[in-house]
Write an enzyme that holds these catalytic residues in place. Structure first.
Site, mmCIF file in Angstrom:
data_model
loop_
_atom_site.group_PDB
_atom_site.id
_atom_site.type_symbol
_atom_site.label_atom_id
_atom_site.label_comp_id
_atom_site.label_asym_id
_atom_site.label_seq_id
_atom_site.Cartn_x
_atom_site.Cartn_y
_atom_site.Cartn_z
ATOM 1 N N LYS A 43 0.823 -1.215 0.000
ATOM 2 C CA LYS A 43 0.000 0.000 0.000
ATOM 3 C C LYS A 43 0.855 1.261 0.000
ATOM 4 O O LYS A 43 0.620 2.184 -0.790
ATOM 5 C CB LYS A 43 -0.931 0.005 1.207
ATOM 6 C CG LYS A 43 -1.786 1.272 1.299
ATOM 7 C CD LYS A 43 -2.641 1.269 2.553
ATOM 8 C CE LYS A 43 -3.575 2.445 2.564
ATOM 9 N NZ LYS A 43 -3.148 3.534 3.410
ATOM 10 N N LYS A 118 0.138 11.249 5.080
ATOM 11 C CA LYS A 118 0.408 10.183 6.052
ATOM 12 C C LYS A 118 1.076 8.998 5.372
ATOM 13 O O LYS A 118 2.090 8.476 5.849
ATOM 14 C CB LYS A 118 -0.890 9.734 6.722
ATOM 15 C CG LYS A 118 -0.725 8.497 7.617
ATOM 16 C CD LYS A 118 -2.060 7.858 7.976
ATOM 17 C CE LYS A 118 -2.817 7.300 6.830
ATOM 18 N NZ LYS A 118 -2.496 5.941 6.407
#
Length: 172
Positions: A43, A118
């Site tokens: 990811k 993030k």
């Protein structure tokens, strides 16, 4: 609609199949990436690529439009040439190029800039802890930090185009 992709790590094929039996109700693409935690690795690597490509498309579209190109014409050229990528052909950040993407509705909806920030931070930190270079990742992370500080925190990550455009010194 079962359209999510799940990137999974598992200790064994049996463990993965057990998880897949539940996940298949929520998504069609369920990928075993390797051992435990490799789904997170996949990811953050994918989102690192996405952030860098969105930044490159935003910068190129800004340059082209500022130098007089029609944005749809420029996007059409890019999307049938070697610059083609998801950030250009599916989620173009330049307003007026595509319907039904965040740039066509004031950068609302979509994947928030703080979430991209993030994930970039996670990718850069992971790279550093593994002793890997992440120069582009660090630079784009810094750009997203400034973008958020400049008031775009409530916008989709494709607002990078608007952020870059706001830095033009010879604005038309």
């Amino acid at each position: 609609a079962a359209t999510l992709t799940f990137l999974c790590g598992a200790r064994s094929d049996e463990e993965f199949e057990r998880a897949r039996s539940y996940l298949r109700h929520m998504g069609k693409n369920i990928v075993r990436c390797g051992d435990v935690s490799t789904g997170q690795v996949a990811k953050i690597c994918n989102n690192l690529i996405l952030a860098v490509s969105m930044t490159a498309v935003s910068e190129a579209m800004n340059i082209g439009v500022t130098l007089g190109m029609d944005p749809k014409t420029l996007a059409g050229i890019v999307n049938t040439s070697s610059g083609r990528c998801w950030s250009s052909d599916t989620y173009n950040p330049c307003p007026g190029v595509m319907d039904n993407v965040p740039s066509s509705r004031g950068y609302t909806g979509g994947f928030g800039s703080p979430l991209m920030h993030k994930d970039l931070g996670l990718a850069v930190t992971a790279a550093q802890s593994a002793g890997c270079s992440a120069e582009l990742g660090k630079h784009v992370l810094d750009m997203y930090s400034r973008l958020i500080a400049d008031g775009y925190a409530d916008k989709d990550f494709s607002v990078m185009y608007k952020y870059i455009n706001s830095k033009n010194t010879g604005k038309k």
